[in-house]
Scaffold this active site. Sequence first.
Site, PDB file in Angstrom:
ATOM      1  N   ASN A  53     -12.954  -3.183   2.303  1.00 43.82           N
ATOM      2  CA  ASN A  53     -13.883  -2.083   2.519  1.00 43.82           C
ATOM      3  C   ASN A  53     -14.870  -2.028   1.362  1.00 43.82           C
ATOM      4  O   ASN A  53     -14.476  -2.187   0.201  1.00 43.82           O
ATOM      5  CB  ASN A  53     -13.113  -0.759   2.619  1.00 43.82           C
ATOM      6  CG  ASN A  53     -12.133  -0.755   3.781  1.00 43.82           C
ATOM      7  OD1 ASN A  53     -12.411  -1.333   4.821  1.00 43.82           O
ATOM      8  ND2 ASN A  53     -10.988  -0.124   3.596  1.00 43.82           N
ATOM      9  N   ASP A 104       0.850  -1.186   0.000  1.00 48.92           N
ATOM     10  CA  ASP A 104       0.000   0.000   0.000  1.00 48.92           C
ATOM     11  C   ASP A 104       0.891   1.244   0.000  1.00 48.92           C
ATOM     12  O   ASP A 104       1.890   1.325   0.700  1.00 48.92           O
ATOM     13  CB  ASP A 104      -0.924   0.000   1.223  1.00 48.92           C
ATOM     14  CG  ASP A 104      -2.085   0.962   1.054  1.00 48.92           C
ATOM     15  OD1 ASP A 104      -3.223   0.489   0.913  1.00 48.92           O
ATOM     16  OD2 ASP A 104      -1.849   2.196   1.049  1.00 48.92           O
ATOM     17  N   ILE A 105       0.502   2.238  -0.804  1.00 48.96           N
ATOM     18  CA  ILE A 105       1.286   3.466  -0.935  1.00 48.96           C
ATOM     19  C   ILE A 105       1.234   4.307   0.342  1.00 48.96           C
ATOM     20  O   ILE A 105       2.123   5.130   0.583  1.00 48.96           O
ATOM     21  CB  ILE A 105       0.780   4.274  -2.160  1.00 48.96           C
ATOM     22  CG1 ILE A 105       1.851   5.205  -2.694  1.00 48.96           C
ATOM     23  CG2 ILE A 105      -0.498   5.025  -1.838  1.00 48.96           C
ATOM     24  CD1 ILE A 105       1.504   5.822  -4.048  1.00 48.96           C
ATOM     25  N   HIS A 126      -7.117  -5.744   2.094  1.00 44.17           N
ATOM     26  CA  HIS A 126      -5.970  -5.235   2.850  1.00 44.17           C
ATOM     27  C   HIS A 126      -5.448  -6.348   3.760  1.00 44.17           C
ATOM     28  O   HIS A 126      -6.231  -6.986   4.473  1.00 44.17           O
ATOM     29  CB  HIS A 126      -6.394  -4.068   3.739  1.00 44.17           C
ATOM     30  CG  HIS A 126      -6.918  -2.873   3.009  1.00 44.17           C
ATOM     31  ND1 HIS A 126      -6.175  -1.729   2.801  1.00 44.17           N
ATOM     32  CD2 HIS A 126      -8.129  -2.630   2.444  1.00 44.17           C
ATOM     33  CE1 HIS A 126      -6.909  -0.841   2.148  1.00 44.17           C
ATOM     34  NE2 HIS A 126      -8.095  -1.350   1.923  1.00 44.17           N
ATOM     35  N   GLN A 169     -14.312   2.531   1.297  1.00 47.34           N
ATOM     36  CA  GLN A 169     -13.683   2.162   0.019  1.00 47.34           C
ATOM     37  C   GLN A 169     -13.346   3.421  -0.775  1.00 47.34           C
ATOM     38  O   GLN A 169     -14.193   4.296  -0.955  1.00 47.34           O
ATOM     39  CB  GLN A 169     -14.634   1.271  -0.788  1.00 47.34           C
ATOM     40  CG  GLN A 169     -14.014   0.754  -2.085  1.00 47.34           C
ATOM     41  CD  GLN A 169     -14.895  -0.265  -2.806  1.00 47.34           C
ATOM     42  OE1 GLN A 169     -16.026  -0.531  -2.385  1.00 47.34           O
ATOM     43  NE2 GLN A 169     -14.370  -0.825  -3.877  1.00 47.34           N
ATOM     44  N   SER A 170     -12.103   3.517  -1.221  1.00 48.41           N
ATOM     45  CA  SER A 170     -11.704   4.680  -2.025  1.00 48.41           C
ATOM     46  C   SER A 170     -11.292   4.291  -3.441  1.00 48.41           C
ATOM     47  O   SER A 170     -11.305   5.142  -4.330  1.00 48.41           O
ATOM     48  CB  SER A 170     -10.561   5.444  -1.341  1.00 48.41           C
ATOM     49  OG  SER A 170      -9.426   4.621  -1.195  1.00 48.41           O
ATOM     50  N   HIS A 214     -10.359  -5.143  -3.502  1.00 47.08           N
ATOM     51  CA  HIS A 214      -9.027  -5.459  -2.990  1.00 47.08           C
ATOM     52  C   HIS A 214      -9.159  -5.785  -1.516  1.00 47.08           C
ATOM     53  O   HIS A 214     -10.101  -5.349  -0.849  1.00 47.08           O
ATOM     54  CB  HIS A 214      -8.084  -4.273  -3.191  1.00 47.08           C
ATOM     55  CG  HIS A 214      -8.643  -2.980  -2.691  1.00 47.08           C
ATOM     56  ND1 HIS A 214      -9.568  -2.255  -3.415  1.00 47.08           N
ATOM     57  CD2 HIS A 214      -8.453  -2.308  -1.531  1.00 47.08           C
ATOM     58  CE1 HIS A 214      -9.907  -1.184  -2.737  1.00 47.08           C
ATOM     59  NE2 HIS A 214      -9.261  -1.193  -1.581  1.00 47.08           N
TER      60      HIS A 214
HETATM   61  P1  5GP Z   1      -9.658   1.433   0.109  1.00 46.40           P
HETATM   62  O1  5GP Z   1      -9.668   2.796   0.756  1.00 46.40           O
HETATM   63  O2  5GP Z   1     -10.379   1.486  -1.217  1.00 46.40           O
HETATM   64  O3  5GP Z   1     -10.123   0.314   0.986  1.00 46.40           O
HETATM   65  O4  5GP Z   1      -8.143   1.093  -0.183  1.00 46.40           O
HETATM   66  C1  5GP Z   1      -7.422   1.668  -1.235  1.00 46.40           C
HETATM   67  C2  5GP Z   1      -5.967   1.621  -0.847  1.00 46.40           C
HETATM   68  O5  5GP Z   1      -5.207   1.863  -2.005  1.00 46.40           O
HETATM   69  C3  5GP Z   1      -5.591   2.691   0.176  1.00 46.40           C
HETATM   70  O6  5GP Z   1      -5.088   2.058   1.348  1.00 46.40           O
HETATM   71  C4  5GP Z   1      -4.538   3.511  -0.535  1.00 46.40           C
HETATM   72  O7  5GP Z   1      -3.491   3.938   0.297  1.00 46.40           O
HETATM   73  C5  5GP Z   1      -4.059   2.583  -1.622  1.00 46.40           C
HETATM   74  N1  5GP Z   1      -3.577   3.252  -2.822  1.00 46.40           N
HETATM   75  C6  5GP Z   1      -4.169   4.307  -3.442  1.00 46.40           C
HETATM   76  N2  5GP Z   1      -3.463   4.653  -4.531  1.00 46.40           N
HETATM   77  C7  5GP Z   1      -2.416   3.787  -4.595  1.00 46.40           C
HETATM   78  C8  5GP Z   1      -1.318   3.640  -5.508  1.00 46.40           C
HETATM   79  O8  5GP Z   1      -1.169   4.366  -6.500  1.00 46.40           O
HETATM   80  N3  5GP Z   1      -0.424   2.645  -5.248  1.00 46.40           N
HETATM   81  C9  5GP Z   1      -0.550   1.816  -4.170  1.00 46.40           C
HETATM   82  N4  5GP Z   1       0.380   0.882  -4.001  1.00 46.40           N
HETATM   83  N5  5GP Z   1      -1.572   1.919  -3.292  1.00 46.40           N
HETATM   84  C10 5GP Z   1      -2.484   2.894  -3.504  1.00 46.40           C
END
Ligand code: 5GP
Length: 125
Positions: A98, A41-42, A113, A105-106, A111
């Site tokens: 999420n 994760d970034i 985690h 979820q973003s 995916h």
């Molecule tokens: P969500 O919020 O949808 O559950 O998780 C999305 C995840 O993707 C977040 O934890 C965020 O830090 C990660 N993320 C967003 N953009 C990137 C990216 O460009 N590269 C990587 N490796 N992770 C990303």
Amino acid sequence: MNAQPDTTGGSPADCLFCKINQGTIPAEKVFENDGLFAIRDINPQAPTHLLIIPKKHITTLLDLQTADEELIGSIYTTANQIAKAEGVDRSGFRVVANCGSDGGQSVYHIHFHLLGGRPLHWPPG
Ligand code: 5GP
Ligand code: ZN
């Protein structure tokens, strides 16, 4: 279609994780097989924070179909392998997906985690 806010596009053509899968956006892949891949994760929320991502573009958990059951099962056997490789198998870890706005979820390509390396709180914030 779903009514969720969509920050990365609803189609594979403009989806962040589809682009990472295709290699047009770089990421550190720690695992890959025919059906899925895992990246760091970034913006890590724990010492170990990986994302296990099906290669198939599925927007949210609500879009899963019966045909995806084997693929989703393989997420957890992969998490098992990655937890061991990352050295968090004995200390413990969490696998979480999420879904939608309240779920946090973003990125609208499903995916999972994998978080570990520190005690994780429950219930989550
Ligand atoms: P969500 O919020 O949808 O559950 O998780 C999305 C995840 O993707 C977040 O934890 C965020 O830090 C990660 N993320 C967003 N953009 C990137 C990216 O460009 N590269 C990587 N490796 N992770 C990303
Ligand atoms: Zn996608």
